[in-house]
Design an enzyme around this catalytic site. Structure first.
Site, short mmCIF file in Angstrom:
data_model
loop_
_atom_site.label_atom_id
_atom_site.label_comp_id
_atom_site.label_asym_id
_atom_site.label_seq_id
_atom_site.Cartn_x
_atom_site.Cartn_y
_atom_site.Cartn_z
N GLY A 1 -5.80 -0.77 -2.88
CA GLY A 1 -5.67 -0.38 -1.74
C GLY A 1 -5.19 -1.60 -1.02
N ASN A 2 -4.55 -1.90 0.11
CA ASN A 2 -4.06 -3.37 0.65
C ASN A 2 -4.84 -3.10 2.08
OD1 ASN A 2 -2.33 -1.29 1.95
ND2 ASN A 2 -0.90 -0.88 1.16
N ASN A 3 -3.94 -4.41 2.64
CA ASN A 3 -4.71 -4.67 3.91
C ASN A 3 -4.47 -3.92 5.15
OD1 ASN A 3 -6.76 -6.66 4.33
ND2 ASN A 3 -5.36 -7.78 3.19
N SER A 4 -3.55 -2.93 5.53
CA SER A 4 -2.54 -2.52 6.18
C SER A 4 -3.75 -2.04 7.29
CB SER A 4 -2.29 -1.20 6.31
OG SER A 4 -1.26 -0.39 7.33
N ALA B 1 1.68 1.75 3.96
CA ALA B 1 2.01 0.81 3.01
C ALA B 1 1.07 1.77 1.47
CB ALA B 1 1.00 0.02 3.14
#
Ligand code: CTP
Length: 403
Positions: free
Chosen positions: A208-211, A276
């Site tokens: 996943g990412n930091n959004s 994102a």
């Protein structure tokens, strides 16, 4: 525009409170339903009876109705209001609001409110200019409360300077203008995606990412404030979205987000893909937690579906589709390429080279790129303000399309 609107007027203890019955009358004449709340101190300046007669409603100050012991629910009052106006607002109540205090009914209603809250401070000039008051003023604005500045003039103290509450007609006009512009998306259906997606590796791990989802959530809120019916497809984030006019669909993975967006897209007049989305997802998800005794050498991944591009293919003439582009280099050129490739009407570009822009920040600095070739660059602003700018640009596109 004011017809049928539920408006709460919160009156605190300032001399300008004597002007509030006039304001209530103006609102009632336009068909608004008015509920007055008063602090104890306000009753020294205007009687609850006067305000009850002009508003045609009982006036509340206490948590309990004295005779019956029945509860005046601050939650219900706040939930059903379309707008709250605090006028006159004393330095004392401002300070309490700035620190989140809730020691009277009016303060609890404001704290629980989901609707826009306007405030018109009124006090002696020196109190108004004091740095504590000015600090509180800034805090309230940062919290999203809408400031109606005092005017310069003769004050109750005999001094002349800033601190006077604007006349009731001005307060009335502020509310009227708000509801007029706020109706510009009335009846329009808007789809917004926000947040990251989590692609499971095993039951506890994911790609996943930091959004934080902040930008997309603010966009959903800005549309709802203008009367749109918003469907918000929201990846895993900690923020709770509970504003009226927004239906939230919680999703985890890119696949789930794609499914929900494609289902809701055909009925949407406007779509903004602010999520994102993870670009890759594991080919296989382990059913049990992968143990470190048997180290994982590699994770085989496959690309996720580009949801925005899929929606671009489905897009009909009367629909508006907007995407985001987060770039590190050749920003405008890259974003313009995405706009073309994905068949968008508009793309919102943020550059990672800009201080304070992108995920993790409460601020953003955007350039809006239109299909027509125009670029509009905005300065660094709070994400709430950026959301309003984006909605404003889309409003202009709709007007152009409608001729
Ligand atoms: N997006 C999407 N589905 C994906 C990936 C991205 O809908 N699987 C959307 C995002 O919501 C955003 C836009 O596409 O509105 C741009 O995403 P971005 O990651 O910046 O661009 P990509 O097209 O993925 O290209 P690249 O990673 O090469 O920059």
């Amino acid at each position: 525009m004011l017809r049928g609107k539920n408006i709460i007027i919160g009156v605190t203890g300032g001399i300008a409170a004597y002007k509030i019955p006039m304001l209530v009358r103006l609102l009632k004449k336009e068909g608004a339903s008015v509920q007055v709340l008063m602090t104890e101190a306000a009753k020294d300046f205007v009687t609850p009876l006067t305000l009850s007669v002009v508003s045609e409603n009982p006036v509340f100050s206490e948590f309990f109705k004295a005779q019956t012991g029945e509860w005046n629910s601050h939650i219900d009052l706040g939930i059903h209001a379309d707008a709250i106006l605090l006028a006159p607002l004393t330095a004392n109540t401002m300070a309490k609001m700035a620190s989140g205090m809730a020691d009277n009914l009016l303060l609890t209603v404001v704290l629980a409110a989901r609707c826009p809250v306007f405030f018109a401070p009124a006090m002696d000039m020196d109190m108004f200019l004091h740095s504590s008051t000015q600090e509180n003023l800034k805090k309230l604005q940062a919290l999203g409360y809408r400031y109606i500045p005092p005017v310069e003039g003769e004050l109750a103290s005999g001094l002349t300077g800033p601190g006077r509450m604007p006349e009731p007609e001005v307060l009335f006009k502020t509310l009227q203008d708000f509801f007029e512009t706020s109706a510009s998306f009335k009846g329009k259906k808007v789809l917004v995606s926000a947040g990251p997606t989590h692609e499971p590796i095993d039951p506890v791990r994911f790609i996943g990412n930091n959004s934080s989802g902040k930008m997309g959530i603010e966009i959903a809120r800005a549309f709802a404030e203008k009367g749109a019916l918003v469907n918000l497809v929201l990846g895993p984030v900690s923020t709770e979205v509970r504003e009226p006019g927004i239906t939230v669909y919680k999703v985890e993975t890119a696949g789930e987000m794609a499914g929900k967006c494609k289902e809701l897209f055909p009925e949407s007049d406007v779509t903004v893909m602010a999520a994102a989305v993870a670009d890759f997802t594991p080919v296989e998800t382990a059913g049990k937690k992968i143990k470190k005794e048997k180290p994982l050498k590699q994770i085989e991944v496959k690309p996720t579906e580009d949801i925005l591009a899929a929606l671009g293919k489905m897009k009909k003439e009367n629909q508006i589709l907007t995407g985001f582009a987060l770039e590190t280099n050749d920003e405008i050129e890259n974003a313009r390429g995405k706009l073309k490739r994905k068949n968008l009407d508009m793309i919102v570009m943020n550059s990672l080279r800009e201080e304070g822009a992108g995920f993790g920040y409460d601020t953003n600095k955007i350039t809006v790129i239109l299909k027509t070739g125009d670029n509009i660059s905005y300065p660094l602003k709070s994400k709430k303000e950026v959301a309003k700018d984006i909605v404003h640009e889309i409003e202009k596109l709709i007007k152009e399309k409608d001729g």
